[in-house]
Write a protein that holds these residues in place. Structure first.
Motif, PDB file in Angstrom:
ATOM      1  N   ALA A 400      13.170   9.650 -33.041  1.00 58.68           N
ATOM      2  CA  ALA A 400      13.918  10.210 -33.183  1.00 58.68           C
ATOM      3  C   ALA A 400      14.928  10.165 -33.509  1.00 58.68           C
ATOM      4  O   ALA A 400      16.141  10.962 -34.406  1.00 58.68           O
ATOM      5  CB  ALA A 400      14.163  10.672 -31.322  1.00 58.68           C
ATOM      6  N   ASP A 401      15.226   8.482 -33.838  1.00 58.87           N
ATOM      7  CA  ASP A 401      16.075   7.906 -34.654  1.00 58.87           C
ATOM      8  C   ASP A 401      15.669   6.603 -35.196  1.00 58.87           C
ATOM      9  O   ASP A 401      14.979   5.060 -34.514  1.00 58.87           O
ATOM     10  CB  ASP A 401      17.330   7.514 -33.998  1.00 58.87           C
ATOM     11  N   THR A 402      15.233   6.555 -36.565  1.00 57.95           N
ATOM     12  CA  THR A 402      14.625   4.950 -36.877  1.00 57.95           C
ATOM     13  C   THR A 402      15.941   4.516 -37.432  1.00 57.95           C
ATOM     14  O   THR A 402      15.522   3.052 -37.604  1.00 57.95           O
ATOM     15  CB  THR A 402      14.374   5.018 -38.290  1.00 57.95           C
ATOM     16  N   ALA A 403      17.533   4.488 -37.369  1.00 59.16           N
ATOM     17  CA  ALA A 403      18.161   3.810 -37.202  1.00 59.16           C
ATOM     18  C   ALA A 403      18.908   2.975 -36.471  1.00 59.16           C
ATOM     19  O   ALA A 403      19.655   1.742 -36.166  1.00 59.16           O
ATOM     20  CB  ALA A 403      19.504   4.258 -37.990  1.00 59.16           C
ATOM     21  N   ASP A 404      18.252   3.496 -34.924  1.00 56.39           N
ATOM     22  CA  ASP A 404      18.469   2.657 -34.032  1.00 56.39           C
ATOM     23  C   ASP A 404      17.783   2.159 -33.420  1.00 56.39           C
ATOM     24  O   ASP A 404      16.667   2.405 -32.821  1.00 56.39           O
ATOM     25  CB  ASP A 404      19.025   3.382 -33.017  1.00 56.39           C
ATOM     26  N   PRO A 405      17.956   0.773 -32.951  1.00 53.07           N
ATOM     27  CA  PRO A 405      16.613  -0.149 -32.535  1.00 53.07           C
ATOM     28  C   PRO A 405      16.252   0.219 -31.084  1.00 53.07           C
ATOM     29  O   PRO A 405      15.220   0.165 -30.991  1.00 53.07           O
ATOM     30  CB  PRO A 405      17.123  -1.393 -32.132  1.00 53.07           C
ATOM     31  N   ASP A 406      17.061   0.971 -30.258  1.00 58.45           N
ATOM     32  CA  ASP A 406      16.958   1.384 -28.568  1.00 58.45           C
ATOM     33  C   ASP A 406      15.740   3.389 -29.379  1.00 58.45           C
ATOM     34  O   ASP A 406      14.958   2.876 -28.537  1.00 58.45           O
ATOM     35  CB  ASP A 406      17.361   1.252 -28.393  1.00 58.45           C
ATOM     36  N   LEU A 407      16.320   4.105 -30.263  1.00 54.09           N
ATOM     37  CA  LEU A 407      16.103   5.233 -30.457  1.00 54.09           C
ATOM     38  C   LEU A 407      15.158   4.830 -30.914  1.00 54.09           C
ATOM     39  O   LEU A 407      14.041   6.107 -30.995  1.00 54.09           O
ATOM     40  CB  LEU A 407      16.964   6.326 -30.320  1.00 54.09           C
ATOM     41  N   SER A 408      14.326   3.736 -32.045  1.00 49.51           N
ATOM     42  CA  SER A 408      13.708   4.056 -33.046  1.00 49.51           C
ATOM     43  C   SER A 408      11.738   3.515 -31.825  1.00 49.51           C
ATOM     44  O   SER A 408      11.573   4.374 -32.676  1.00 49.51           O
ATOM     45  CB  SER A 408      13.777   3.500 -33.914  1.00 49.51           C
ATOM     46  N   ARG A 409      12.472   4.043 -31.531  1.00 47.95           N
ATOM     47  CA  ARG A 409      11.047   3.522 -29.956  1.00 47.95           C
ATOM     48  C   ARG A 409      10.190   4.617 -29.327  1.00 47.95           C
ATOM     49  O   ARG A 409       9.407   5.139 -29.006  1.00 47.95           O
ATOM     50  CB  ARG A 409      11.338   2.346 -29.308  1.00 47.95           C
ATOM     51  N   TYR A 410      11.028   5.805 -29.451  1.00 48.00           N
ATOM     52  CA  TYR A 410      11.197   7.557 -28.430  1.00 48.00           C
ATOM     53  C   TYR A 410      10.994   8.033 -30.129  1.00 48.00           C
ATOM     54  O   TYR A 410      11.153   8.377 -31.247  1.00 48.00           O
ATOM     55  CB  TYR A 410      13.047   8.173 -28.021  1.00 48.00           C
ATOM     56  N   LEU A 411       9.325   8.465 -29.455  1.00 52.71           N
ATOM     57  CA  LEU A 411       8.501   8.935 -31.295  1.00 52.71           C
ATOM     58  C   LEU A 411       8.286  10.601 -30.258  1.00 52.71           C
ATOM     59  O   LEU A 411       7.602  11.088 -29.031  1.00 52.71           O
ATOM     60  CB  LEU A 411       7.467   8.264 -31.969  1.00 52.71           C
ATOM     61  N   GLU A 412       7.990  11.800 -31.953  1.00 47.33           N
ATOM     62  CA  GLU A 412       6.915  12.835 -31.210  1.00 47.33           C
ATOM     63  C   GLU A 412       5.894  12.503 -31.847  1.00 47.33           C
ATOM     64  O   GLU A 412       5.728  11.871 -33.401  1.00 47.33           O
ATOM     65  CB  GLU A 412       8.289  13.547 -31.462  1.00 47.33           C
ATOM     66  N   THR A 413       4.900  13.236 -32.037  1.00 42.13           N
ATOM     67  CA  THR A 413       3.684  14.072 -32.640  1.00 42.13           C
ATOM     68  C   THR A 413       3.486  15.449 -33.389  1.00 42.13           C
ATOM     69  O   THR A 413       3.943  16.113 -32.675  1.00 42.13           O
ATOM     70  CB  THR A 413       2.429  13.297 -32.492  1.00 42.13           C
ATOM     71  N   THR A 414       3.522  15.824 -34.592  1.00 41.41           N
ATOM     72  CA  THR A 414       3.037  16.777 -34.922  1.00 41.41           C
ATOM     73  C   THR A 414       2.096  16.900 -35.818  1.00 41.41           C
ATOM     74  O   THR A 414       1.804  15.991 -36.553  1.00 41.41           O
ATOM     75  CB  THR A 414       4.296  17.118 -34.912  1.00 41.41           C
ATOM     76  N   THR A 415       1.554  18.576 -35.723  1.00 35.68           N
ATOM     77  CA  THR A 415      -0.013  18.811 -36.587  1.00 35.68           C
ATOM     78  C   THR A 415       0.637  18.145 -37.931  1.00 35.68           C
ATOM     79  O   THR A 415       2.457  18.744 -38.263  1.00 35.68           O
ATOM     80  CB  THR A 415      -0.253  19.850 -36.666  1.00 35.68           C
ATOM     81  N   LEU A 416      -0.015  17.506 -38.791  1.00 35.92           N
ATOM     82  CA  LEU A 416      -0.220  17.207 -39.977  1.00 35.92           C
ATOM     83  C   LEU A 416      -0.372  17.973 -41.135  1.00 35.92           C
ATOM     84  O   LEU A 416      -1.802  18.197 -41.166  1.00 35.92           O
ATOM     85  CB  LEU A 416      -0.366  15.711 -40.194  1.00 35.92           C
ATOM     86  N   SER A 417       0.291  18.769 -42.109  1.00 32.47           N
ATOM     87  CA  SER A 417      -0.235  19.856 -43.435  1.00 32.47           C
ATOM     88  C   SER A 417      -1.342  18.565 -44.088  1.00 32.47           C
ATOM     89  O   SER A 417      -0.629  17.246 -45.228  1.00 32.47           O
ATOM     90  CB  SER A 417       0.698  20.594 -43.834  1.00 32.47           C
ATOM     91  N   ALA A 418      -2.377  19.231 -44.539  1.00 31.56           N
ATOM     92  CA  ALA A 418      -3.154  17.735 -45.005  1.00 31.56           C
ATOM     93  C   ALA A 418      -3.952  18.252 -46.244  1.00 31.56           C
ATOM     94  O   ALA A 418      -4.948  19.474 -45.190  1.00 31.56           O
ATOM     95  CB  ALA A 418      -4.162  16.738 -44.501  1.00 31.56           C
ATOM     96  N   ASN A 419      -4.515  18.176 -46.968  1.00 29.21           N
ATOM     97  CA  ASN A 419      -5.431  18.947 -47.764  1.00 29.21           C
ATOM     98  C   ASN A 419      -6.727  18.217 -48.748  1.00 29.21           C
ATOM     99  O   ASN A 419      -5.701  16.372 -48.532  1.00 29.21           O
ATOM    100  CB  ASN A 419      -4.759  19.286 -48.863  1.00 29.21           C
ATOM    101  N   LEU A 420      -8.143  18.321 -48.877  1.00 31.96           N
ATOM    102  CA  LEU A 420      -8.925  17.270 -49.101  1.00 31.96           C
ATOM    103  C   LEU A 420      -9.507  17.960 -50.043  1.00 31.96           C
ATOM    104  O   LEU A 420     -10.106  19.626 -50.109  1.00 31.96           O
ATOM    105  CB  LEU A 420     -10.039  17.381 -48.673  1.00 31.96           C
ATOM    106  N   GLN A 421      -9.516  17.667 -51.286  1.00 31.49           N
ATOM    107  CA  GLN A 421      -9.756  18.295 -52.719  1.00 31.49           C
ATOM    108  C   GLN A 421     -11.292  17.529 -53.136  1.00 31.49           C
ATOM    109  O   GLN A 421     -11.390  16.231 -52.363  1.00 31.49           O
ATOM    110  CB  GLN A 421      -9.259  18.451 -53.664  1.00 31.49           C
TER     111      GLN A 421
END
Length: 452
Positions: A400-421
Protein backbone atom coordinates in the motif's frame (compact mmCIF):
# COMPACT_ATOMS: atom_id res chain seq x y z
CA UNK A 1 -7.88 -8.19 -6.64
CA UNK A 2 -7.25 -10.25 -3.49
CA UNK A 3 -6.41 -8.50 -0.24
CA UNK A 4 -3.62 -10.31 1.68
CA UNK A 5 -3.43 -8.05 4.67
CA UNK A 6 -4.03 -4.67 6.20
CA UNK A 7 -3.06 -5.10 9.77
CA UNK A 8 1.79 -7.05 12.49
CA UNK A 9 4.42 -12.23 13.74
CA UNK A 10 6.63 -11.95 16.48
CA UNK A 11 9.23 -14.63 15.77
CA UNK A 12 13.79 -12.73 14.67
CA UNK A 13 18.72 -11.45 9.16
CA UNK A 14 20.11 -12.81 4.70
CA UNK A 15 20.13 -10.99 1.38
CA UNK A 16 20.14 -11.78 -2.27
CA UNK A 17 23.15 -12.32 -4.46
CA UNK A 18 23.53 -8.57 -4.82
CA UNK A 19 24.25 -7.77 -1.18
CA UNK A 20 27.70 -6.44 -2.05
CA UNK A 21 25.98 -3.87 -4.26
CA UNK A 22 22.17 -3.75 -4.43
CA UNK A 23 20.82 -4.59 -7.86
CA UNK A 24 19.87 -1.45 -9.77
CA UNK A 25 19.01 -2.14 -13.41
CA UNK A 26 18.36 0.78 -15.70
CA UNK A 27 14.89 2.22 -15.06
CA UNK A 28 12.40 0.91 -17.52
CA UNK A 29 14.02 -2.41 -18.42
CA UNK A 30 15.35 -5.65 -16.96
CA UNK A 31 16.49 -8.72 -18.88
CA UNK A 32 16.93 -12.20 -17.41
CA UNK A 33 17.98 -15.58 -18.77
CA UNK A 34 16.96 -18.82 -17.06
CA UNK A 35 19.37 -21.73 -17.50
CA UNK A 36 18.04 -24.81 -19.25
CA UNK A 37 19.32 -27.33 -16.70
CA UNK A 38 18.58 -27.35 -12.95
CA UNK A 39 21.48 -26.17 -10.82
CA UNK A 40 20.68 -27.83 -7.51
CA UNK A 41 17.83 -29.74 -5.81
CA UNK A 42 15.78 -27.78 -3.30
CA UNK A 43 15.10 -29.53 -0.01
CA UNK A 44 11.43 -29.01 0.94
CA UNK A 45 12.52 -28.23 4.51
CA UNK A 46 14.16 -25.00 3.31
CA UNK A 47 10.95 -23.18 4.26
CA UNK A 48 11.09 -23.57 8.03
CA UNK A 49 10.13 -20.93 10.60
CA UNK A 50 11.36 -20.41 14.15
CA UNK A 51 8.68 -20.90 16.74
CA UNK A 52 9.54 -18.85 19.81
CA UNK A 53 7.05 -20.46 22.16
CA UNK A 54 6.56 -17.54 24.56
CA UNK A 55 6.06 -14.99 21.77
CA UNK A 56 3.12 -16.91 20.34
CA UNK A 57 0.91 -17.52 23.38
CA UNK A 58 -1.50 -20.40 23.58
CA UNK A 59 -4.61 -18.33 22.87
CA UNK A 60 -3.42 -17.44 19.34
CA UNK A 61 -1.62 -20.68 18.59
CA UNK A 62 -4.43 -22.03 16.44
CA UNK A 63 -4.38 -18.91 14.27
CA UNK A 64 -0.57 -19.00 14.16
CA UNK A 65 -0.58 -22.62 13.04
CA UNK A 66 -3.22 -22.01 10.40
CA UNK A 67 -1.17 -19.16 8.93
CA UNK A 68 2.09 -21.13 9.07
CA UNK A 69 0.60 -24.13 7.29
CA UNK A 70 -1.50 -22.01 4.94
CA UNK A 71 -0.41 -18.71 3.37
CA UNK A 72 3.12 -18.71 4.90
CA UNK A 73 3.65 -22.31 3.83
CA UNK A 74 6.10 -23.34 6.55
CA UNK A 75 7.41 -26.87 6.03
CA UNK A 76 9.38 -27.04 9.30
CA UNK A 77 9.02 -25.41 12.73
CA UNK A 78 11.78 -25.02 15.33
CA UNK A 79 11.06 -25.34 19.07
CA UNK A 80 11.42 -23.75 21.55
CA UNK A 81 13.42 -21.31 19.42
CA UNK A 82 16.62 -19.32 19.96
CA UNK A 83 17.58 -18.30 23.46
CA UNK A 84 14.29 -19.66 24.75
CA UNK A 85 15.91 -23.10 24.38
CA UNK A 86 18.51 -22.15 26.98
CA UNK A 87 15.96 -20.89 29.50
CA UNK A 88 13.15 -23.35 28.97
CA UNK A 89 12.13 -25.85 31.64
CA UNK A 90 10.85 -28.85 29.68
CA UNK A 91 9.24 -30.42 32.74
CA UNK A 92 7.07 -27.46 33.72
CA UNK A 93 6.67 -25.66 30.37
CA UNK A 94 7.96 -22.42 31.90
CA UNK A 95 10.84 -20.12 31.18
CA UNK A 96 12.92 -17.69 33.20
CA UNK A 97 13.57 -14.09 32.13
CA UNK A 98 10.18 -13.41 30.59
CA UNK A 99 9.09 -9.80 30.28
CA UNK A 100 5.98 -8.75 32.18
CA UNK A 101 3.95 -8.61 28.95
CA UNK A 102 5.07 -12.11 27.97
CA UNK A 103 4.41 -13.50 31.43
CA UNK A 104 0.93 -11.99 31.37
CA UNK A 105 0.00 -14.27 28.48
CA UNK A 106 0.65 -17.32 30.63
CA UNK A 107 2.56 -20.45 29.59
CA UNK A 108 3.24 -20.96 25.93
CA UNK A 109 2.22 -24.01 23.96
CA UNK A 110 3.78 -27.20 25.32
CA UNK A 111 5.83 -29.61 23.16
CA UNK A 112 3.01 -32.11 22.71
CA UNK A 113 0.60 -29.47 21.42
CA UNK A 114 3.30 -28.08 19.19
CA UNK A 115 4.14 -31.47 17.69
CA UNK A 116 0.49 -32.17 17.02
CA UNK A 117 0.35 -29.36 14.45
CA UNK A 118 3.93 -28.85 13.20
CA UNK A 119 4.42 -30.04 9.60
CA UNK A 120 7.92 -31.16 10.68
CA UNK A 121 9.85 -30.28 13.81
CA UNK A 122 13.34 -29.47 15.02
CA UNK A 123 14.12 -29.19 18.73
CA UNK A 124 16.96 -27.40 20.51
CA UNK A 125 18.47 -28.80 23.72
CA UNK A 126 20.20 -26.55 26.29
CA UNK A 127 23.93 -25.88 26.62
CA UNK A 128 24.36 -22.87 28.92
CA UNK A 129 24.63 -24.81 32.23
CA UNK A 130 27.36 -27.05 30.78
CA UNK A 131 29.28 -24.14 29.28
CA UNK A 132 29.20 -22.25 32.58
CA UNK A 133 30.04 -25.25 34.76
CA UNK A 134 31.91 -28.38 33.57
CA UNK A 135 30.18 -30.28 36.37
CA UNK A 136 26.90 -29.84 34.51
CA UNK A 137 28.05 -31.57 31.31
CA UNK A 138 26.75 -35.00 32.34
CA UNK A 139 23.36 -33.80 33.67
CA UNK A 140 22.75 -31.72 30.55
CA UNK A 141 23.78 -34.63 28.31
CA UNK A 142 21.35 -36.92 30.10
CA UNK A 143 18.57 -34.32 29.90
CA UNK A 144 19.16 -34.10 26.14
CA UNK A 145 19.13 -37.89 25.78
CA UNK A 146 15.91 -38.04 27.79
CA UNK A 147 14.24 -35.55 25.48
CA UNK A 148 15.31 -37.50 22.40
CA UNK A 149 13.91 -40.66 23.94
CA UNK A 150 10.69 -38.89 24.94
CA UNK A 151 10.05 -37.50 21.46
CA UNK A 152 11.61 -40.30 19.42
CA UNK A 153 10.09 -40.49 15.97
CA UNK A 154 8.34 -37.13 16.32
CA UNK A 155 11.27 -34.74 15.85
CA UNK A 156 13.33 -34.78 12.67
CA UNK A 157 16.27 -32.59 13.70
CA UNK A 158 17.98 -32.16 17.08
CA UNK A 159 20.42 -29.31 17.84
CA UNK A 160 22.76 -29.33 20.80
CA UNK A 161 22.63 -25.84 22.28
CA UNK A 162 22.07 -22.36 20.89
CA UNK A 163 24.92 -19.99 19.94
CA UNK A 164 27.73 -20.95 22.31
CA UNK A 165 29.79 -18.18 20.64
CA UNK A 166 27.59 -15.50 22.20
CA UNK A 167 27.34 -16.91 25.72
CA UNK A 168 29.24 -15.40 28.66
CA UNK A 169 30.04 -12.21 26.72
CA UNK A 170 32.14 -14.14 24.18
CA UNK A 171 31.19 -11.88 21.28
CA UNK A 172 33.68 -9.27 22.51
CA UNK A 173 36.01 -11.52 24.52
CA UNK A 174 38.25 -13.89 22.49
CA UNK A 175 39.39 -15.73 25.62
CA UNK A 176 35.80 -16.39 26.67
CA UNK A 177 34.99 -17.55 23.15
CA UNK A 178 37.85 -20.05 23.18
CA UNK A 179 36.74 -21.34 26.57
CA UNK A 180 33.11 -21.58 25.41
CA UNK A 181 34.13 -23.66 22.40
CA UNK A 182 36.08 -26.07 24.60
CA UNK A 183 33.17 -26.36 27.04
CA UNK A 184 30.70 -26.84 24.22
CA UNK A 185 32.90 -29.56 22.74
CA UNK A 186 32.90 -31.37 26.08
CA UNK A 187 29.10 -31.28 26.06
CA UNK A 188 28.85 -32.54 22.47
CA UNK A 189 31.29 -35.37 23.28
CA UNK A 190 28.91 -36.63 25.98
CA UNK A 191 25.51 -35.54 24.66
CA UNK A 192 25.71 -36.71 21.05
CA UNK A 193 26.45 -40.38 21.83
CA UNK A 194 23.81 -40.37 24.59
CA UNK A 195 21.23 -38.89 22.23
CA UNK A 196 22.14 -41.41 19.54
CA UNK A 197 21.71 -44.28 22.01
CA UNK A 198 18.31 -42.88 23.05
CA UNK A 199 17.03 -42.95 19.46
CA UNK A 200 19.32 -44.43 16.78
CA UNK A 201 17.30 -42.75 14.02
CA UNK A 202 17.60 -39.22 15.43
CA UNK A 203 19.43 -36.60 13.35
CA UNK A 204 21.82 -34.76 15.68
CA UNK A 205 23.44 -31.42 14.85
CA UNK A 206 26.28 -29.60 16.58
CA UNK A 207 26.42 -25.86 15.93
CA UNK A 208 29.12 -23.39 14.83
CA UNK A 209 29.23 -19.72 13.90
CA UNK A 210 28.90 -19.46 10.13
CA UNK A 211 31.41 -16.61 9.86
CA UNK A 212 34.10 -18.83 11.44
CA UNK A 213 34.22 -22.09 9.45
CA UNK A 214 37.48 -22.99 11.17
CA UNK A 215 35.52 -23.54 14.38
CA UNK A 216 34.08 -26.71 12.84
CA UNK A 217 37.56 -28.25 12.60
CA UNK A 218 38.41 -27.25 16.18
CA UNK A 219 35.11 -28.60 17.48
CA UNK A 220 35.58 -31.88 15.63
CA UNK A 221 39.07 -32.28 17.09
CA UNK A 222 38.03 -31.44 20.64
CA UNK A 223 35.00 -33.71 20.59
CA UNK A 224 37.11 -36.63 19.37
CA UNK A 225 36.33 -39.44 16.92
CA UNK A 226 33.98 -41.40 19.20
CA UNK A 227 31.75 -38.43 20.05
CA UNK A 228 31.91 -36.97 16.55
CA UNK A 229 30.67 -40.23 15.04
CA UNK A 230 27.30 -39.49 16.68
CA UNK A 231 27.06 -36.03 15.06
CA UNK A 232 25.11 -36.11 11.79
CA UNK A 233 25.52 -32.50 10.73
CA UNK A 234 26.19 -28.86 11.57
CA UNK A 235 23.70 -26.11 12.27
CA UNK A 236 24.51 -22.47 11.50
CA UNK A 237 22.84 -19.08 11.95
CA UNK A 238 23.49 -17.06 8.79
CA UNK A 239 22.22 -13.64 9.75
CA UNK A 240 23.64 -11.64 6.89
CA UNK A 241 23.10 -8.81 4.46
CA UNK A 242 24.60 -6.02 6.55
CA UNK A 243 27.23 -5.24 3.87
CA UNK A 244 30.00 -6.06 6.33
CA UNK A 245 32.78 -8.07 4.71
CA UNK A 246 32.35 -11.19 6.80
CA UNK A 247 28.55 -11.28 6.73
CA UNK A 248 27.83 -10.86 3.02
CA UNK A 249 25.05 -13.24 2.13
CA UNK A 250 26.76 -14.09 -1.13
CA UNK A 251 29.42 -15.87 0.96
CA UNK A 252 26.95 -18.47 2.21
CA UNK A 253 27.61 -21.17 -0.44
CA UNK A 254 31.38 -20.80 -0.01
CA UNK A 255 31.14 -20.89 3.78
CA UNK A 256 28.90 -23.94 3.61
CA UNK A 257 31.58 -25.75 1.58
CA UNK A 258 34.25 -24.74 4.08
CA UNK A 259 32.21 -25.93 7.05
CA UNK A 260 31.55 -29.25 5.35
CA UNK A 261 35.25 -29.73 4.67
CA UNK A 262 36.25 -28.75 8.21
CA UNK A 263 33.60 -30.84 9.94
CA UNK A 264 33.60 -33.87 7.68
CA UNK A 265 29.80 -33.63 7.58
CA UNK A 266 27.72 -32.88 4.50
CA UNK A 267 24.45 -32.10 6.32
CA UNK A 268 23.94 -28.41 7.11
CA UNK A 269 20.92 -26.80 8.76
CA UNK A 270 20.44 -23.01 8.85
CA UNK A 271 18.39 -23.16 12.03
CA UNK A 272 18.17 -19.36 12.21
CA UNK A 273 18.53 -17.05 9.24
CA UNK A 274 17.25 -13.72 8.03
CA UNK A 275 18.10 -10.53 6.15
CA UNK A 276 19.93 -7.82 8.02
CA UNK A 277 19.50 -4.07 7.63
CA UNK A 278 21.32 -1.89 5.11
CA UNK A 279 20.94 -4.29 2.22
CA UNK A 280 19.07 -1.43 0.63
CA UNK A 281 18.86 2.12 1.90
CA UNK A 282 15.56 1.33 3.60
CA UNK A 283 15.29 -2.42 4.03
CA UNK A 284 11.82 -3.00 5.45
CA UNK A 285 8.44 -4.42 4.56
CA UNK A 286 8.03 -5.29 0.92
CA UNK A 287 11.58 -4.07 0.24
CA UNK A 288 12.87 -6.79 2.55
CA UNK A 289 10.58 -9.24 0.76
CA UNK A 290 12.24 -8.24 -2.53
CA UNK A 291 15.62 -9.18 -1.07
CA UNK A 292 14.36 -12.52 0.25
CA UNK A 293 13.90 -13.85 -3.28
CA UNK A 294 17.66 -13.87 -3.84
CA UNK A 295 18.25 -15.12 -0.31
CA UNK A 296 16.34 -18.33 -0.94
CA UNK A 297 18.49 -18.88 -4.01
CA UNK A 298 21.61 -18.68 -1.88
CA UNK A 299 20.17 -21.10 0.69
CA UNK A 300 19.48 -23.58 -2.08
CA UNK A 301 22.89 -23.01 -3.68
CA UNK A 302 24.49 -23.81 -0.31
CA UNK A 303 22.69 -27.18 -0.49
CA UNK A 304 21.17 -26.91 2.96
CA UNK A 305 19.15 -29.78 4.42
CA UNK A 306 16.78 -27.33 6.05
CA UNK A 307 16.42 -23.73 7.17
CA UNK A 308 14.29 -21.92 9.76
CA UNK A 309 13.60 -18.23 9.17
CA UNK A 310 13.63 -15.70 11.99
CA UNK A 311 12.13 -12.34 10.97
CA UNK A 312 14.53 -9.54 12.01
CA UNK A 313 11.74 -7.52 13.59
CA UNK A 314 14.06 -5.71 16.01
CA UNK A 315 16.70 -4.71 13.45
CA UNK A 316 14.48 -4.13 10.42
CA UNK A 317 11.03 -2.55 10.93
CA UNK A 318 7.97 -3.97 9.28
CA UNK A 319 9.34 -7.46 8.59
CA UNK A 320 7.04 -9.52 10.79
CA UNK A 321 5.44 -12.44 8.99
CA UNK A 322 2.08 -11.99 10.70
CA UNK A 323 0.11 -9.56 12.80
CA UNK A 324 0.25 -9.97 16.58
CA UNK A 325 -3.05 -11.85 16.53
CA UNK A 326 -1.73 -14.02 13.66
CA UNK A 327 -4.79 -13.16 11.58
CA UNK A 328 -3.05 -11.08 8.91
CA UNK A 329 -0.18 -12.05 6.62
CA UNK A 330 2.27 -9.24 5.88
CA UNK A 331 4.50 -8.75 2.83
CA UNK A 332 7.40 -10.80 4.19
CA UNK A 333 5.08 -13.66 5.12
CA UNK A 334 3.32 -13.57 1.76
CA UNK A 335 6.63 -13.70 -0.12
CA UNK A 336 7.76 -16.56 2.11
CA UNK A 337 4.58 -18.39 1.11
CA UNK A 338 5.15 -17.75 -2.56
CA UNK A 339 8.65 -19.22 -2.34
CA UNK A 340 7.43 -22.20 -0.31
CA UNK A 341 4.80 -22.92 -2.96
CA UNK A 342 6.88 -22.17 -6.06
CA UNK A 343 10.56 -22.69 -5.24
CA UNK A 344 10.32 -26.48 -5.25
CA UNK A 345 11.96 -29.36 -7.08
CA UNK A 346 15.25 -28.11 -8.52
CA UNK A 347 16.59 -24.56 -8.75
CA UNK A 348 17.62 -23.18 -12.13
CA UNK A 349 20.31 -20.53 -12.36
CA UNK A 350 19.13 -17.07 -13.41
CA UNK A 351 21.45 -14.44 -14.89
CA UNK A 352 20.67 -10.82 -15.60
CA UNK A 353 19.48 -7.65 -13.94
CA UNK A 354 17.34 -8.96 -11.06
CA UNK A 355 17.85 -11.64 -8.35
CA UNK A 356 14.95 -13.77 -9.54
CA UNK A 357 14.15 -17.27 -8.34
CA UNK A 358 13.45 -20.06 -10.81
CA UNK A 359 12.61 -23.69 -10.09
CA UNK A 360 11.36 -26.70 -12.02
CA UNK A 361 9.21 -29.39 -10.46
CA UNK A 362 8.13 -32.07 -12.93
CA UNK A 363 6.55 -30.20 -15.87
CA UNK A 364 6.04 -26.96 -13.96
CA UNK A 365 8.42 -23.99 -14.13
CA UNK A 366 7.94 -21.30 -11.46
CA UNK A 367 9.46 -17.82 -11.47
CA UNK A 368 9.47 -15.20 -8.70
CA UNK A 369 10.81 -11.82 -9.81
CA UNK A 370 11.28 -8.75 -7.56
CA UNK A 371 11.45 -5.28 -9.09
CA UNK A 372 14.16 -4.22 -6.58
CA UNK A 373 13.16 -0.57 -6.76
CA UNK A 374 10.70 2.07 -7.88
CA UNK A 375 9.41 3.15 -11.27
CA UNK A 376 7.97 1.21 -14.20
CA UNK A 377 10.10 -1.72 -15.32
CA UNK A 378 9.52 -3.95 -18.32
CA UNK A 379 10.90 -7.42 -17.62
CA UNK A 380 11.84 -9.89 -20.34
CA UNK A 381 12.90 -13.41 -19.42
CA UNK A 382 14.45 -15.77 -21.93
CA UNK A 383 13.78 -19.46 -21.26
CA UNK A 384 16.05 -21.37 -23.68
CA UNK A 385 15.48 -25.10 -23.61
CA UNK A 386 12.44 -24.89 -21.34
CA UNK A 387 9.53 -27.02 -22.62
CA UNK A 388 6.80 -24.58 -21.59
CA UNK A 389 3.78 -23.86 -23.73
CA UNK A 390 1.46 -21.74 -21.61
CA UNK A 391 1.07 -19.63 -18.46
CA UNK A 392 -0.72 -21.39 -15.61
CA UNK A 393 -0.73 -18.46 -13.20
CA UNK A 394 0.59 -14.89 -13.19
CA UNK A 395 0.17 -12.56 -10.23
CA UNK A 396 1.89 -9.62 -8.60
CA UNK A 397 2.11 -8.31 -5.03
CA UNK A 398 2.54 -4.68 -4.10
CA UNK A 399 2.46 -2.69 -0.88
CA UNK A 400 0.00 0.00 0.00
CA UNK A 401 2.94 2.33 0.70
CA UNK A 402 6.60 1.45 0.06
CA UNK A 403 8.03 4.55 1.74
CA UNK A 404 6.67 4.01 5.25
CA UNK A 405 8.27 1.19 7.31
CA UNK A 406 4.91 0.32 8.87
CA UNK A 407 2.67 0.62 5.84
CA UNK A 408 5.14 -1.18 3.56
CA UNK A 409 4.18 -4.48 5.14
CA UNK A 410 0.53 -4.21 4.05
CA UNK A 411 0.04 -5.61 0.59
CA UNK A 412 -2.33 -6.65 -2.12
CA UNK A 413 -2.05 -9.22 -4.87
CA UNK A 414 -3.65 -8.96 -8.26
CA UNK A 415 -3.51 -10.70 -11.61
CA UNK A 416 -0.41 -9.91 -13.67
CA UNK A 417 -0.72 -9.42 -17.41
CA UNK A 418 2.13 -11.52 -18.84
CA UNK A 419 2.97 -12.59 -22.37
CA UNK A 420 4.68 -15.84 -23.43
CA UNK A 421 6.10 -15.99 -26.94
CA UNK A 422 7.99 -18.71 -28.78
CA UNK A 423 10.82 -17.95 -31.17
CA UNK A 424 13.90 -19.57 -32.68
CA UNK A 425 15.85 -19.00 -29.44
CA UNK A 426 13.11 -20.54 -27.31
CA UNK A 427 10.30 -19.17 -25.11
CA UNK A 428 10.37 -15.57 -23.92
CA UNK A 429 8.22 -14.23 -21.08
CA UNK A 430 7.50 -10.53 -20.62
CA UNK A 431 5.55 -8.35 -18.19
CA UNK A 432 5.71 -4.95 -16.51
CA UNK A 433 6.36 -4.22 -12.83
CA UNK A 434 5.61 -0.97 -10.94
CA UNK A 435 3.24 0.50 -13.55
CA UNK A 436 1.50 2.78 -11.07
CA UNK A 437 -1.83 2.08 -12.75
CA UNK A 438 -5.10 1.80 -10.79
CA UNK A 439 -4.93 -1.21 -8.52
CA UNK A 440 -1.18 -1.59 -8.96
CA UNK A 441 1.91 -0.25 -7.20
CA UNK A 442 4.68 2.03 -8.40
CA UNK A 443 7.56 0.43 -6.47
CA UNK A 444 9.04 -2.80 -5.17
CA UNK A 445 6.46 -5.09 -6.73
CA UNK A 446 7.09 -8.84 -6.87
CA UNK A 447 5.78 -11.07 -9.66
CA UNK A 448 5.10 -14.79 -9.62
CA UNK A 449 4.58 -16.64 -12.88
CA UNK A 450 3.96 -20.39 -13.19
CA UNK A 451 4.33 -22.05 -16.59
CA UNK A 452 3.93 -25.52 -18.03
Amino acid sequence: MRRIGLLSLAAAATAGPADAQPVAPAPGAAHLVVAAAPAVPIDPRLFGVNYVWHLVPAHVFAAFTAAMRGPVGATLMRYPGGWAAERYDWASNTESELSDSQAAHGPGVDPAAFLAVAPAASFVTPSVPAIRDPGQVEPVAQLSAGLVHRFAGQVGLWEIGNEWWLQRGAKHDPAARTQNLASYAALVARAAPAMRAAAPGARIYATVEWTHPEDAATLRHLVGPAGWAAVDGISIHPYCGTLEAETLCSLLPERAAQIRAASGRTSLYASEWSLGPRVTADDYGIRNANQMVGAFGLLAEARLDAAAYWPPVRAVPGTALLSADCATVFATGALFGWMAQSFRGAMLAVSGDLPAGAARENRRLSLVVPSMGDGPRTVTIDLPGQPVTHIVKAEVMHAADTADPDLSRYLETTTLSANLQHGPAGPRLSFTLNPGTPGRGNGWEIARVVLE
